[in-house]
Write a protein that holds these residues in place. Structure first.
Motif, PDB file in Angstrom:
ATOM      1  N   UNK A  86       0.856  -1.185   0.000  1.00 18.91           N
ATOM      2  CA  UNK A  86       0.000   0.000   0.000  1.00 18.91           C
ATOM      3  C   UNK A  86       0.890   1.233   0.000  1.00 18.91           C
ATOM      4  N   UNK A  87       0.316   2.381  -0.345  1.00 18.24           N
ATOM      5  CA  UNK A  87       1.099   3.607  -0.496  1.00 18.24           C
ATOM      6  C   UNK A  87       0.831   4.652   0.578  1.00 18.24           C
ATOM      7  N   UNK A  88      -0.297   4.535   1.254  1.00 20.13           N
ATOM      8  CA  UNK A  88      -0.721   5.597   2.167  1.00 20.13           C
ATOM      9  C   UNK A  88       0.054   5.580   3.477  1.00 20.13           C
ATOM     10  N   UNK A  89       0.498   6.757   3.926  1.00 25.61           N
ATOM     11  CA  UNK A  89       1.166   6.877   5.218  1.00 25.61           C
ATOM     12  C   UNK A  89       0.182   6.584   6.345  1.00 25.61           C
ATOM     13  N   UNK A 127       8.169   5.606   5.312  1.00 25.18           N
ATOM     14  CA  UNK A 127       7.527   6.298   4.193  1.00 25.18           C
ATOM     15  C   UNK A 127       6.122   5.714   4.024  1.00 25.18           C
ATOM     16  N   UNK A 128       5.351   6.297   3.128  1.00 25.21           N
ATOM     17  CA  UNK A 128       3.991   5.793   2.912  1.00 25.21           C
ATOM     18  C   UNK A 128       3.974   4.397   2.314  1.00 25.21           C
ATOM     19  N   UNK A 129       4.843   4.141   1.351  1.00 29.62           N
ATOM     20  CA  UNK A 129       4.887   2.854   0.671  1.00 29.62           C
ATOM     21  C   UNK A 129       5.335   1.765   1.645  1.00 29.62           C
ATOM     22  N   UNK A 130       4.594   0.637   1.704  1.00 29.65           N
ATOM     23  CA  UNK A 130       4.947  -0.446   2.625  1.00 29.65           C
ATOM     24  C   UNK A 130       4.406  -1.774   2.121  1.00 29.65           C
ATOM     25  N   UNK A 131       5.046  -2.849   2.563  1.00 27.31           N
ATOM     26  CA  UNK A 131       4.652  -4.215   2.210  1.00 27.31           C
ATOM     27  C   UNK A 131       4.038  -4.891   3.427  1.00 27.31           C
ATOM     28  N   UNK A 167       8.941  -4.561  10.842  1.00 28.31           N
ATOM     29  CA  UNK A 167       8.309  -4.849  12.124  1.00 28.31           C
ATOM     30  C   UNK A 167       7.416  -6.077  11.947  1.00 28.31           C
ATOM     31  N   UNK A 168       7.258  -6.855  13.007  1.00 27.89           N
ATOM     32  CA  UNK A 168       6.429  -8.053  12.919  1.00 27.89           C
ATOM     33  C   UNK A 168       5.769  -8.336  14.256  1.00 27.89           C
ATOM     34  N   UNK A 183       7.116  -4.452   6.068  1.00 32.75           N
ATOM     35  CA  UNK A 183       8.413  -3.998   5.572  1.00 32.75           C
ATOM     36  C   UNK A 183       8.255  -2.598   4.985  1.00 32.75           C
ATOM     37  N   UNK A 184       9.063  -1.668   5.458  1.00 25.13           N
ATOM     38  CA  UNK A 184       9.006  -0.289   4.978  1.00 25.13           C
ATOM     39  C   UNK A 184       9.378  -0.213   3.504  1.00 25.13           C
TER      40      UNK A 184
END
Length: 397
Positions: A86-89, A127-131, A167-168, A183-184
């Motif tokens: 996703x892209x949203x912060x 950042x906004x983008x994350x897995x 983070x997990x 994952x950032x």
């Protein structure tokens, strides 16, 4: 915003194509590692592969490539792996601060502890983008924290990202213990983190299965037998189904007890019928099980009856939304619309539906079959004009 996303993806794809990063990275384990051997075998000719298959190796049957996930046969541990982004912060913060620690679930008394990159380092690079990733072993008795840490180490060695920010948390509130991994979208060096699609669909799961097998050992006879028994009432394609599909006769007298139990369950699902002493399969029974393997609720919608249910295959589609399937957003990423187009009911997976469309006439356009996600809200146009009766199949490929 969509232009920015497309631009980012295009630049990343070009970069991967130019650098061929996944083809030049060093072997990540010891010299006697089974994965390294299988990677080497992929470069051998077809006849050599066939000879080596006799020595405890299994061919995937796809494009002549070995299936690393099955190299240990039935004895290897099984691990489910799902990934999205996703892209949203705001979405990133919600997942990190609310969903991972299960702050929104009052019934969870013992909140899970987060582990991974230290807080100050993660937030500095956020950042906004994350897995968003789910890891769920078939046997949950192993050390899942250790498994995730090994997996992150693997990612950092097989990709150009040497300092991932992650983070997990381990969730125990469902029937099956599992890990949620975040994952950032940029690593500690400021490099945008993007993973190869083939790795997401296959390789990452295979590494996890290998690591987990090394951690807790091969599956025992009882564990394998239990997994096989679960096949009897599985709503997706199993080895038993493949055996059934290859049989010349489904006469009761020639079937094993397990095959009969499986067929009886398929009868419960409406995918087969028993007439006196012979089973008869519905014409599209394997297609329905395959679709359910990708979208859990497909079989439930199929069993509601009425017009035949088919899976959307991309292209334009017009009709009336007769039902909506929704999930908790962070547990599943594919909601769905059930659209009556006049001839069939069409199951249309949607990337986190936000529009109110039930009972409305819609037009779907631009859908693809990419990574199990087909359309998003932007692909749905609501038609406020009077509903037109469709007398022909209005699903254009």
């Amino acid at each position: 915003m969509n232009f920015m996303k497309n631009d980012i993806f295009e630049r990343l794809r070009k970069k991967r194509e130019q650098e061929k990063l996944y083809k030049v990275k060093k072997v990540i384990r010891a010299k006697d590692d089974g994965k390294a051997l299988v990677d080497f075998l992929r470069n051998l000719n077809f006849h050599v592969k066939k000879k080596l298959q006799r020595c405890n190796f299994s061919d995937s049957g796809n494009s002549g490539r070995f299936n690393y996930g099955n190299w240990a046969g039935d004895k290897g541990q099984r691990v489910m792996y799902k990934q999205s982004y996703a892209f949203s912060k705001s979405s990133h913060n919600k997942f990190l601060l609310k969903y991972l620690p299960q702050m929104d679930k009052t019934y969870v008394i013992d909140k899970p502890e987060l582990f991974g990159t230290p807080d100050n380092e993660y937030y500095d690079g956020q950042v906004g983008f994350h897995h968003k990733i789910i890891i769920s072993p078939e046997n949950p008795k192993g050390n899942l924290k250790e498994l995730v840490e090994k997996f992150i180490g693997t990612l950092e060695q097989m990709t150009p990202y040497s300092n991932l920010l992650w983070k997990a948390a381990i969730h125990n509130d469902t029937e099956h213990k599992h890990v949620h991994l975040l994952i950032n979208g940029k690593d500690g060096n400021g490099q945008t983190v993007w993973f190869d699609r083939t790795d997401i669909r296959n390789t990452f799961r295979q590494y996890l299965q290998y690591d987990y097998t090394q951690m807790i050992g091969n599956r025992g006879i009882e564990e394998i037998e239990l997994a096989k028994n679960r096949q009897l009432r599985s709503k997706r394609i199993t080895q038993l189904d493949r055996e059934i599909a290859g049989m010349d006769s489904l006469e009761d007298s020639v079937l094993s007890e397990k095959i009969k139990q499986r067929l009886d369950f398929l009868c419960e699902l409406g995918l087969a019928q028993k007439k006196e002493t012979t089973y008869e399969m519905n014409k599209k029974w394997m297609d329905i099980l395959e679709a359910t393997g990708r979208y859990n609720c497909f079989i439930d919608q199929y069993m509601k009856g009425g017009k035949e249910l088919v899976l959307y295959e991309g292209g334009k589609l017009k009709g009336k939304v007769v039902d909506v399937v929704t999930f908790e957003k962070d547990e599943s990423w594919s909601d769905a619309l059930i659209i009556d187009n006049g001839m069939n009911r069409v199951y249309v997976p949607v990337w986190q539906l936000n529009k109110e469309v039930k009972g409305k006439n819609v037009e779907i356009s631009g859908g693809t079959r990419s990574l199990s996600r087909q359309i998003s809200d932007k692909n749905i146009t609501i038609d406020d004009s009077k509903y037109r009766d469709c007398n022909s199949f209005n699903h254009e490929n």
